[in-house]
Design an enzyme around this catalytic site. Sequence first.
Site, PDB file in Angstrom:
ATOM      1  N   LYS A  52      -0.278   7.778   7.574  1.00 30.36           N
ATOM      2  CA  LYS A  52       0.984   7.341   8.000  1.00 30.36           C
ATOM      3  C   LYS A  52       1.750   8.296   8.950  1.00 30.36           C
ATOM      4  CE  LYS A  52       1.073   4.331   3.632  1.00 30.36           C
ATOM      5  NZ  LYS A  52       1.504   4.229   2.657  1.00 30.36           N
ATOM      6  N   GLN A  96       5.400   6.878  -1.910  1.00 25.48           N
ATOM      7  CA  GLN A  96       4.040   6.594  -1.959  1.00 25.48           C
ATOM      8  C   GLN A  96       3.883   6.221  -3.478  1.00 25.48           C
ATOM      9  OE1 GLN A  96       1.916   6.013   0.474  1.00 25.48           O
ATOM     10  NE2 GLN A  96       0.207   5.618  -0.970  1.00 25.48           N
ATOM     11  N   ASP A 119       8.606  -0.475   3.228  1.00 27.50           N
ATOM     12  CA  ASP A 119       7.791  -1.236   2.560  1.00 27.50           C
ATOM     13  C   ASP A 119       7.991  -2.651   2.359  1.00 27.50           C
ATOM     14  OD1 ASP A 119       5.485   0.326   2.227  1.00 27.50           O
ATOM     15  OD2 ASP A 119       6.055   1.336   0.513  1.00 27.50           O
TER      16      ASP A 119
END
Length: 285
Positions: A52, A96, A119
């Site tokens: 990422k 995460q 997200d």
Amino acid sequence: MILLDGKACANHLNAKLKEKIAADTALGFRPPGLIVLMVGDNAASTIYVRNKERMAKDVGMFAKTVHLPESIQETELTTLIHEFNAADDIDGILVQLPLPAHINATSCLLAISPTKDVDGFHPTNAGCLTLGLPGLRPCTPKGILALLRHYHLSPAGKHAVVVGRSNIVGKPLALMLAEPLEYANATVTICHSQTTNLAAICKSADFLFCSVGKPHFFDRNYVKEGAVVVDVGITRTENGIEGDANFADLADHVLAISPVPGGVGPMTIAMLLQNTVQAWESRRK
Ligand code: NAP
């Protein structure tokens, strides 16, 4: 058979995003900023966050992974999130998952400002999706719809079956497929582990979305001839990464299918970058 090549599609979208960021920064805007918070040293998560950060930097963002010890307390983590919420040069914050058992993932999620929730998991963004309001959409379902659009495969008016009802894939995907929008407008059925006649329902699908995490589960007993199959599953086995669809069995049976790896996975990261740019643009308005 059309191979739904998520890697190629993601490369194409990332290249366009890179041009946009370069054009905007040339006008004097600061680059978009993404912070990834990684707790502990889970091997799979370490690979994901590295990818990422690398991809975000590749398109011209400021991106940083903050590595935190496994022993960090929830209040310390939420305090850090609040600091990044207040930071002017940060547009996206990603925690995460999974987090260690002593940290409540929902509390951390709630701590992220909905405007920086790239997200798309915050209840405010989930609510916006449910009500059809603008907001940050979850990356995996958003990437799936972008992949279908790239290949001009519209589920509009078709029967779409989503297998799996997770908050990050199945539920938001079903909602997004049913939205009254181009490349959506599907008639949607959601299945899960308690569904009876799963094979018959899947076999009635024009578009089948598999997100259960069981390698090779969906073969032609579950798939109508000429259907479009999108395989979300990722399971690490001794043979490498495996999807939920039995690709070998389906290859000459379907109209289109996404491979694993190289299908939905790269699209998820591409949408994280798109969401960060969306947050960047919304925040500067
Ligand atoms: P999840 O939380 O792992 O839950 C699995 C879902 O599948 C549940 O809804 C479960 O039903 C259902 N299920 C399990 N066994 C089933 C069966 N035999 N028949 C019908 N339904 C069944 O779901 P997820 O987070 O969406 O993850 C699913 C897979 O996608 C995993 O392999 C994950 O690694 C992968 N994934 C990939 C990406 C990507 O970027 N490509 C992103 C996210 C996830 P119940 O609700 O009844 O338990």
